[in-house]
Design an enzyme around this catalytic site. Structure first.
Site, PDB file in Angstrom:
ATOM      1  N   TYR A  62       0.855  -1.189   0.000  1.00 27.87           N
ATOM      2  CA  TYR A  62       0.000   0.000   0.000  1.00 27.87           C
ATOM      3  C   TYR A  62       0.888   1.234   0.000  1.00 27.87           C
ATOM      4  O   TYR A  62       1.756   1.386   0.873  1.00 27.87           O
ATOM      5  CB  TYR A  62      -0.913   0.023   1.219  1.00 27.87           C
ATOM      6  CG  TYR A  62      -1.709   1.315   1.315  1.00 27.87           C
ATOM      7  CD1 TYR A  62      -2.734   1.580   0.412  1.00 27.87           C
ATOM      8  CD2 TYR A  62      -1.400   2.272   2.276  1.00 27.87           C
ATOM      9  CE1 TYR A  62      -3.443   2.775   0.474  1.00 27.87           C
ATOM     10  CE2 TYR A  62      -2.111   3.465   2.346  1.00 27.87           C
ATOM     11  CZ  TYR A  62      -3.121   3.709   1.444  1.00 27.87           C
ATOM     12  OH  TYR A  62      -3.824   4.895   1.502  1.00 27.87           O
ATOM     13  N   ASP A  92       0.390  15.896   5.536  1.00 30.75           N
ATOM     14  CA  ASP A  92      -0.648  15.476   4.592  1.00 30.75           C
ATOM     15  C   ASP A  92      -1.835  16.439   4.667  1.00 30.75           C
ATOM     16  O   ASP A  92      -2.807  16.194   5.371  1.00 30.75           O
ATOM     17  CB  ASP A  92      -1.081  14.045   4.928  1.00 30.75           C
ATOM     18  CG  ASP A  92      -2.094  13.496   3.928  1.00 30.75           C
ATOM     19  OD1 ASP A  92      -2.224  14.073   2.834  1.00 30.75           O
ATOM     20  OD2 ASP A  92      -2.750  12.483   4.248  1.00 30.75           O
ATOM     21  N   ASP A 117      -2.963   5.346  -2.764  1.00 29.34           N
ATOM     22  CA  ASP A 117      -3.845   6.459  -2.449  1.00 29.34           C
ATOM     23  C   ASP A 117      -3.950   7.365  -3.680  1.00 29.34           C
ATOM     24  O   ASP A 117      -2.942   7.706  -4.289  1.00 29.34           O
ATOM     25  CB  ASP A 117      -3.257   7.229  -1.266  1.00 29.34           C
ATOM     26  CG  ASP A 117      -4.187   8.255  -0.663  1.00 29.34           C
ATOM     27  OD1 ASP A 117      -5.223   8.556  -1.279  1.00 29.34           O
ATOM     28  OD2 ASP A 117      -3.874   8.764   0.425  1.00 29.34           O
ATOM     29  N   ASP A 146      -6.246  10.071  -3.308  1.00 31.01           N
ATOM     30  CA  ASP A 146      -6.879  11.234  -2.691  1.00 31.01           C
ATOM     31  C   ASP A 146      -8.257  11.513  -3.298  1.00 31.01           C
ATOM     32  O   ASP A 146      -9.088  10.633  -3.343  1.00 31.01           O
ATOM     33  CB  ASP A 146      -5.951  12.448  -2.801  1.00 31.01           C
ATOM     34  CG  ASP A 146      -4.670  12.260  -2.000  1.00 31.01           C
ATOM     35  OD1 ASP A 146      -4.760  11.799  -0.855  1.00 31.01           O
ATOM     36  OD2 ASP A 146      -3.581  12.568  -2.522  1.00 31.01           O
ATOM     37  N   HIS A 178      -7.726   4.238  -4.213  1.00 28.08           N
ATOM     38  CA  HIS A 178      -8.957   4.692  -3.570  1.00 28.08           C
ATOM     39  C   HIS A 178      -9.172   6.181  -3.782  1.00 28.08           C
ATOM     40  O   HIS A 178      -8.230   6.981  -3.814  1.00 28.08           O
ATOM     41  CB  HIS A 178      -9.022   4.317  -2.084  1.00 28.08           C
ATOM     42  CG  HIS A 178      -7.933   4.834  -1.220  1.00 28.08           C
ATOM     43  ND1 HIS A 178      -7.869   6.124  -0.749  1.00 28.08           N
ATOM     44  CD2 HIS A 178      -6.846   4.206  -0.688  1.00 28.08           C
ATOM     45  CE1 HIS A 178      -6.818   6.276   0.038  1.00 28.08           C
ATOM     46  NE2 HIS A 178      -6.163   5.119   0.086  1.00 28.08           N
ATOM     47  N   GLU A 180     -11.715   9.502  -2.571  1.00 29.70           N
ATOM     48  CA  GLU A 180     -12.498   9.928  -1.412  1.00 29.70           C
ATOM     49  C   GLU A 180     -13.418  11.090  -1.743  1.00 29.70           C
ATOM     50  O   GLU A 180     -13.379  11.648  -2.847  1.00 29.70           O
ATOM     51  CB  GLU A 180     -11.554  10.304  -0.282  1.00 29.70           C
ATOM     52  CG  GLU A 180     -10.695  11.516  -0.598  1.00 29.70           C
ATOM     53  CD  GLU A 180      -9.467  11.624   0.294  1.00 29.70           C
ATOM     54  OE1 GLU A 180      -9.260  12.694   0.875  1.00 29.70           O
ATOM     55  OE2 GLU A 180      -8.714  10.626   0.396  1.00 29.70           O
ATOM     56  N   CYS A 239      -5.524  14.644   6.077  1.00 31.20           N
ATOM     57  CA  CYS A 239      -5.486  13.257   6.544  1.00 31.20           C
ATOM     58  C   CYS A 239      -6.821  12.873   7.152  1.00 31.20           C
ATOM     59  O   CYS A 239      -7.444  13.655   7.882  1.00 31.20           O
ATOM     60  CB  CYS A 239      -4.367  13.092   7.566  1.00 31.20           C
ATOM     61  SG  CYS A 239      -4.384  11.498   8.422  1.00 31.20           S
ATOM     62  N   ARG A 280     -13.827   5.517  -1.004  1.00 33.57           N
ATOM     63  CA  ARG A 280     -13.619   5.906   0.377  1.00 33.57           C
ATOM     64  C   ARG A 280     -14.526   7.085   0.729  1.00 33.57           C
ATOM     65  O   ARG A 280     -14.681   8.011  -0.074  1.00 33.57           O
ATOM     66  CB  ARG A 280     -12.154   6.302   0.589  1.00 33.57           C
ATOM     67  CG  ARG A 280     -11.905   7.102   1.878  1.00 33.57           C
ATOM     68  CD  ARG A 280     -10.452   7.433   2.060  1.00 33.57           C
ATOM     69  NE  ARG A 280     -10.268   8.584   2.933  1.00 33.57           N
ATOM     70  CZ  ARG A 280      -9.095   9.021   3.394  1.00 33.57           C
ATOM     71  NH1 ARG A 280      -7.993   8.378   3.064  1.00 33.57           N
ATOM     72  NH2 ARG A 280      -9.021  10.080   4.161  1.00 33.57           N
ATOM     73  N   GLU A 305     -13.790   5.449   6.242  1.00 33.33           N
ATOM     74  CA  GLU A 305     -12.686   6.006   7.011  1.00 33.33           C
ATOM     75  C   GLU A 305     -13.147   6.411   8.407  1.00 33.33           C
ATOM     76  O   GLU A 305     -14.251   6.905   8.600  1.00 33.33           O
ATOM     77  CB  GLU A 305     -12.108   7.227   6.285  1.00 33.33           C
ATOM     78  CG  GLU A 305     -10.995   7.943   7.023  1.00 33.33           C
ATOM     79  CD  GLU A 305      -9.734   7.114   7.179  1.00 33.33           C
ATOM     80  OE1 GLU A 305      -9.809   6.037   7.814  1.00 33.33           O
ATOM     81  OE2 GLU A 305      -8.674   7.540   6.685  1.00 33.33           O
ATOM     82  N   ASN A 340      -8.697   0.684   7.481  1.00 33.30           N
ATOM     83  CA  ASN A 340      -7.504   1.522   7.534  1.00 33.30           C
ATOM     84  C   ASN A 340      -6.983   1.547   8.971  1.00 33.30           C
ATOM     85  O   ASN A 340      -7.593   2.147   9.846  1.00 33.30           O
ATOM     86  CB  ASN A 340      -7.846   2.942   7.067  1.00 33.30           C
ATOM     87  CG  ASN A 340      -6.621   3.825   6.939  1.00 33.30           C
ATOM     88  OD1 ASN A 340      -5.498   3.346   6.812  1.00 33.30           O
ATOM     89  ND2 ASN A 340      -6.850   5.130   6.953  1.00 33.30           N
TER      90      ASN A 340
END
Length: 309
Positions: A49, A64, A92, A94, A119, A121, A129, A166, A196, A219
């Site tokens: 990952y 982040d 990721d 984002d 993923h 989001e 984050c 996500r 999340e 996660n």
């Protein structure tokens, strides 16, 4: 069948094969650069990952806070994914880094560099984050547009990628609002659901039931808002993927900090977990493929390493 002109399965096909086993939990240690990826690969992991936080911290030296661009993330993912293309990488992505067109471009670029899964989001583009407070969300319509764009881009690309939806809505919209968003994302074609910031084991178990038969991702961020489920606990709950994004960035901090303190205060760096001895450059290079590179050169007729190194 592989989509890369080879009889070997692609990384995305391997990841889909893992997801096809309902009894399997895919455990993905978080890596952020070539060195941490090599260490994980040397230990025989099945899947990697690439953490967005770790990428931002290691490449940009910043927290982040939505600072990394698509180019930053894609380039890092490309390097990690191609160290060992036989080991799938989930990365990721984002927010997709913009509107629908940009989301489509992001997905296409990730496919082209060999990423097996990503993923997306539902935070605003200036995201943060997922385990920080004060997150802002886009509307459910904009979120599902991102997922739809990702599915369209995947369909048009010469390749495949596992799309993980996500949501960060649990913090502000509650469980029902978050569930609504993930169900809408799956209806648009997302393969995996990622809630999340899950708060309790009971909530996690309910989430798995409510999203069935869609596979779900956990996660694990120790010190964050979610429980620190072990691999066995995550599997028992019913998760199909568990990512550990902070694994590398968490353990490297005290180790490097300690070594620097030893140098500044005592004038000498002591050994770290090696029977009182320091690691030699050769031993460290071997983690990063020294032996394999030398063998490749010799087999190709090169002479630079014919007598070793």
């Amino acid at each position: 069948m592989a989509t890369n002109g080879s009889t070997r399965p692609t990384a995305a096909e391997k990841l889909r094969g893992m997801l096809a086993d309902p009894k399997r939990l895919i455990v993905c240690p978080g890596v952020y650069d070539g060195y941490t990826a090599r260490i994980a690969l040397a230990e025989g992991v099945d899947c990697l990952y690439m953490t967005g936080a770790g990428t931002t911290m290691s490449r940009l030296g910043m927290a982040d806070m939505g600072i990394a661009t698509m180019n930053d993330m894609r380039d890092n993912a490309s390097m990690i994914a191609n160290i060992d293309p036989d080991t799938p990488l989930i990365a990721d992505a984002d927010t997709g880094y913009g509107g629908a067109i940009m989301v489509g471009r992001t997905v296409t670029q990730y496919i082209l560099v060999g990423v097996a899964g990503l993923h997306l989001e539902d935070q605003v583009v200036t995201k943060r984050c997922g385990h920080l407070q004060g997150k802002q969300l886009v509307s459910v319509e904009e979120y599902t547009s991102r997922i739809k764009a990702a599915v369209m881009a995947r369909s048009a690309a010469r390749g495949d990628i596992v799309l993980i939806a996500r949501t960060d809505a649990l913090q502000s919209l509650g469980y029902s609002g978050a569930l609504e968003r993930l169900r809408a994302a799956v209806a648009e074609g997302a393969d995996v659901a990622f809630l999340e910031g899950v708060k309790t084991r009971e909530q996690a178990e309910q989430f798995i039931k409510d999203m069935a038969p869609t596979p779900c991702l956990f996660n694990n961020v120790p010190g964050g808002v979610s429980p620190d489920f072990s691999v066995d606990e995550a599997q028992t709950i019913g998760y199909r993927i568990a990512i550990y994004p902070a694994l590398g960035i968490e353990v490297v901090y005290p180790a490097v900090k300690k070594a620097i303190q030893q140098l500044l205060r005592g004038g000498k760096v002591e050994s770290v977990e090696k029977d009182g001895k320091r690691w030699s450059p050769r031993e460290l290079f071997e983690v990063c493929g020294l032996k394999e590179s030398m063998e490749f050169d010799v087999k190709a007729g090169g002479t630079a390493y014919a007598n070793g190194a």
